[in-house]
Design an enzyme around this catalytic site. Sequence first.
Site, PDB file in Angstrom:
ATOM      1  N   GLU A 248      -4.539   4.471   5.887  1.00  0.00           N
ATOM      2  CA  GLU A 248      -4.262   4.469   4.464  1.00  0.00           C
ATOM      3  C   GLU A 248      -4.548   5.809   3.781  1.00  0.00           C
ATOM      4  OE1 GLU A 248      -5.538   1.361   1.934  1.00  0.00           O
ATOM      5  OE2 GLU A 248      -5.252  -0.232   3.407  1.00  0.00           O
TER       6      GLU A 248
ATOM      7  N   SER B  91     -11.020   0.572   3.091  1.00  0.00           N
ATOM      8  CA  SER B  91     -10.203   0.176   4.239  1.00  0.00           C
ATOM      9  C   SER B  91      -9.407   1.378   4.747  1.00  0.00           C
ATOM     10  CB  SER B  91      -9.247  -0.954   3.853  1.00  0.00           C
ATOM     11  OG  SER B  91      -9.971  -2.112   3.492  1.00  0.00           O
TER      12      SER B  91
ATOM     13  N   ARG C  66       0.836  -1.205   0.000  1.00  0.00           N
ATOM     14  CA  ARG C  66       0.000   0.000   0.000  1.00  0.00           C
ATOM     15  C   ARG C  66       0.871   1.256   0.000  1.00  0.00           C
ATOM     16  NH1 ARG C  66      -2.294  -3.827  -0.803  1.00  0.00           N
ATOM     17  NH2 ARG C  66      -4.261  -4.625   0.043  1.00  0.00           N
TER      18      ARG C  66
END
Length: 339
Positions: free
Chosen positions: A335, A239, A165
């Site tokens: 994130e 998420s 990520r």
Amino acid sequence: MSSLLNDYSLLTHNTFGFDVRARFARTIEDERDVADAFHDTRTASMPRLVLGGGSNVVLTRDFPGVVWLVGLRGRCILSETTDAWLVEAAAGENWHDFVAWCLDEGCRGLENLALIPGTVGAAPIQNIGAYGLEIAEYFDSLRAFDLSNGVIVELDCADCAFGYRDSVFKRLARDRYLILSVRFRLPKAWRARTAYADLARELVARGVAEPSAHDIFATVAAVRRAKLPDPAALGNAGSFFKNPVVGAAQYAELIAVEPELVAYEQPDGSRKLAAAWLIDRCGWKGRCHAGAAVHDRQALVLVNRGGATGADVLALSQAIRDDVLARYGVELEPEPLVV
């Protein structure tokens, strides 16, 4: 030249549904618009924010500068060899639609990434991944406008420095590039990726023993719809936390006290922990803070139940991080980009 929009609402440009405003905004619909915006003396000294689908951002306040709204469109098969297809899509293309288009064109490989929200241009920034696949595996190159000097450049996989990520665009090159288009090399030697537990169970439930790429695409989309809220109905950014990675020694300590801990072994012997399991175990699923809440079906997802601000979401996320750190000694990393 695209017009400069004054006091512009970003309500429809972020999937959390925060009604913040930009001092100025302008649409970027072709590469000439990028150059015109870059050289516009009216906004040259102002802060700048580039927004695609707004699916991975938390807007905490009105933006005091100019927001570039990326709407670049177009997709094609650039070339074909005996081994692979080279496909390209403009940065403003919807990611899910692009994956579906690839399959319709006979180009398989990205189907495990069905229904991930956002645009093609955002995909390499986050190195999006799901159900056993990250885009770095099939990434070929991208074209980008260098905002430091106004030059269009091409970056390959090494230049992008992909991680979990993560990419150079979130670190050393943050705010330096506006991605224009992305290319993927999709090999003709295809194999189904079905090892992920939720995907495997759903394929069995559907009676699909030897899935095609279209089968996987449809099944992944069904699993995601069952677990994750639609941003059009309930504001969210997907998420919110990365799955944390811990060393073998820390994992051994954790598993000794939490035998049911969900974790995935990595090639170097470390373990990737399921952040959703940690959050759920701390009792956060379904809990609220002002108008922000943890989704009642997926603990990784923070939602705007109506009237929440970016500050509310950040306060909720910090409370979760503090709780997980205190109980497990594990630091959760958000994130989304916070603006």
